[in-house]
Structures are given as C-alpha cells and as structure tokens.
Enzyme design. Sequence first.
Site, PDB file in Angstrom:
ATOM      1  N   GLY A   1       8.357   3.614   8.427  1.00 38.12           N
ATOM      2  CA  GLY A   1       7.823   4.945   8.681  1.00 38.12           C
ATOM      3  C   GLY A   1       8.087   5.865   7.507  1.00 38.12           C
ATOM      4  CG  HIS A   2      10.184   4.969   4.394  1.00 40.78           C
ATOM      5  ND1 HIS A   2      10.795   4.163   5.326  1.00 40.78           N
ATOM      6  CD2 HIS A   2      10.297   4.328   3.214  1.00 40.78           C
ATOM      7  CE1 HIS A   2      11.271   3.094   4.724  1.00 40.78           C
ATOM      8  NE2 HIS A   2      10.972   3.166   3.433  1.00 40.78           N
ATOM      9  CB  ALA A   3       5.484   6.410   1.125  1.00 40.25           C
TER      10      ALA A   3
ATOM     11  NE  ARG B   1       7.448   1.535   2.483  1.00 41.52           N
ATOM     12  CZ  ARG B   1       7.865   0.916   1.398  1.00 41.52           C
ATOM     13  NH1 ARG B   1       8.867   0.090   1.464  1.00 41.52           N
ATOM     14  NH2 ARG B   1       7.346   1.204   0.228  1.00 41.52           N
TER      15      ARG B   1
END
Length: 131
Positions: free
Chosen positions: A47-49, A94
């Site tokens: 839940g991040h880039a 992702r």
Amino acid sequence: MKAKLINITKIEDSRGNLAVIEKDSIPFKIKRVYYLYDVPSNAYRGGHANKKQESLLIALSGSFEVVMDDGTERIRIMLNKPNVGLYIPTGIWREMENFSSGSVCLVLASTNYDEQEYIRDYNLFKLSKQP
C-alpha cells in the site's frame, strides 16, 4: 510497466534445490533484507510506492499476489516459486494480498529504511504521476 519477473539461478540436487542470488542477478545493490510471514489470508501488505527504493520480492514459501500500478497501468502477478523474483523499480505503487497459509515473502531492497521516501497516500501517488 518497468516491473519484471527475474529468474533466480536454481541448482537442482536430489538432496534439495539451492537458489543463488549474486551481485549480477538483480539490477541493484542490496542494502536491506526483510521478510513477511504469518500474514492472514484476508490481509494485505504494501500500500505504498517508493521514491528511491528498488525491490525484489520472492515467495520463499507459499504464494501471494502483487498488484502494481505505475500511474497508467495496473497489473496483478502471482508469486509462488522461490526461484522467481518480482523486480519493482521506483515509483510503482504496490499492494500484496491473497497470502496462502504459511507463505513467506522475502524482500531485497536497494535502500536502508527511510520513512520520508515512501508515498503512502494513493491520491498523492496519482498526483505525482501527472505531467
């Protein structure tokens, strides 16, 4: 999308297989190694880039799905072989989900941990991808 699957050298033996990752196996120098385990099947991780970090994700045991978004394209990849890694370059959102029982996700990272280089808000991520 610049993410790609990377085959990891596998040495087969009747006593068990051996997978080898050496300096030329992946497109970055490893600075950090961590792994996820005991993830409930209904949970998701990621839940991040990342602004700087490149990563290689490997399903050492079991399976899980990786959903990636580069701002224009969204794809889903199942990882379920310990000799195949998923290379994720910088700037890719992702999420990991659908973890099987007993799964272990190994992550090789190009940077040391730095909270400031994470984008954890999807709307901000989308804004960063606009021209």
